[in-house]
Design an enzyme around this catalytic site. Structure first.
Site, PDB file in Angstrom:
ATOM      1  N   LYS A   1     -10.794   5.615   2.027  1.00 22.05           N
ATOM      2  CA  LYS A   1     -11.939   4.865   1.791  1.00 22.05           C
ATOM      3  C   LYS A   1     -12.920   5.104   3.085  1.00 22.05           C
ATOM      4  CE  LYS A   1     -10.985   1.825  -1.770  1.00 22.05           C
ATOM      5  NZ  LYS A   1     -10.827   0.374  -2.199  1.00 22.05           N
TER       6      LYS A   1
ATOM      7  N   ARG B   1      -2.188   1.432  -3.683  1.00 22.34           N
ATOM      8  CA  ARG B   1      -2.977   2.111  -4.802  1.00 22.34           C
ATOM      9  C   ARG B   1      -3.589   3.404  -4.076  1.00 22.34           C
ATOM     10  NH1 ARG B   1      -8.345   2.825  -6.705  1.00 22.34           N
ATOM     11  NH2 ARG B   1      -8.493   3.304  -8.734  1.00 22.34           N
TER      12      ARG B   1
END
Length: 273
Positions: A221, A255
């Site tokens: 991210k 995840r």
């Protein structure tokens, strides 16, 4: 701590990995990679072989600024993929990344086992009742607004208190309907600045008070590559560093796009314990 996936009790005393399969053309990291059956099946096989317990399939890009798509388009993208994976990997545990109850119904009927909802039911008032009807594990994430507006919604009276209150309310709403297999996701990158993301990660242990599994979705991210002045493509090392920190602070599920490296984090963390 366990969750029931299609009658199988999944033990969460040791952290597990959820592999990401985006079947969108515009995901921030892997958009457009998996457009044909061979590529999809190869990736699922790779993730399962490397140790993923869950495969999370998403057809609606929730990256900041991504265009909204209709439920018909989302279903057209995702349902054939779910059917394909269930056919070729019948023992796999498929999670469906959606905030729409109509997608939930179709995918669960096709053999999916759990739901990952970025809105915790706040974008579809039928979501919680649908989850309660199907009695499947439910991942509820923290986000303000929608994927289209979340980037502008980063104002909080108190970041941690506000998010803790959000989960206390959403968990209570779910449990009132008889939903027991609840997983919470603090929502790194969703309606949070880079600084807020690190404040949240630094206090992740606070969320253990809910006594439910915690999912950490940090993989590649912008909170990583912006700090490193890099790109999503080059953010694997940073992802592993933050995944290890998340594990030490109580994360139960990682995840990730890169299963092998996440499994290595877990193995080293278990040795550290």
């Amino acid at each position: 701590m366990t969750i029931n996936c299609r009658g199988d009790l999944i033990e969460l005393s040791k952290p597990l990995v959820m592999g990401i399969l985006n079947v969108t053309p515009d995901s921030f990291y892997d958009g457009g990679k998996y457009r044909n059956e061979k590529a999809i099946l190869n990736q699922v096989d790779k993730m399962l072989t490397e140790g993923a317990t869950f495969v999370d399939v998403g057809a609606y890009s929730s990256r900041p600024g991504a265009a909204a798509i209709s439920s018909e388009e989302e279903l057209r993208r995702i349902l054939p993929i779910v059917q394909l994976i269930v056919k070729e990997f019948p023992e796999s545990i498929l999670s469906i990344d959606t905030f729409r109850s109509e997608i939930v119904v179709q995918c669960l009927d096709a053999g999916a086992a759990m739901i990952n909802d970025i809105s915790a039911g706040k974008l579809d008032d039928q979501m919680l009742t649908t989850i309660a009807e199907y009695k499947v594990p439910y991942i509820m994430m923290h986000m303000k607004g929608t994927p289209q507006s979340m980037k502008e919604q980063t104002e909080y009276e108190n970041l941690l208190e506000d998010i803790l209150y959000y989960f206390s309310e959403r968990i209570a709403a779910a449990r009132t309907l008889g939903i027991h297999d609840i997983i919470i996701d603090p929502g790194f990158g969703f309606s949070k600045t880079v600084e807020q993301n690190y404040q949240l990660l630094g206090s992740l242990e606070l969320f253990q008070t809910f006594n439910v599994p915690i999912l950490a979705g940090l993989s590649r991210k912008s909170m990583i590559y912006k700090v490193l002045e890099s790109t999503a493509k080059l953010a694997l090392n940073g992802t592993s560093a933050l995944n290890m920190l998340a594990l030490t602070k109580g994360a139960t599920i990682l995840r990730v796009h890169d299963v092998k490296e996440a499994m290595e984090c877990i193995k080293l963390y278990e040795q550290l314990k």
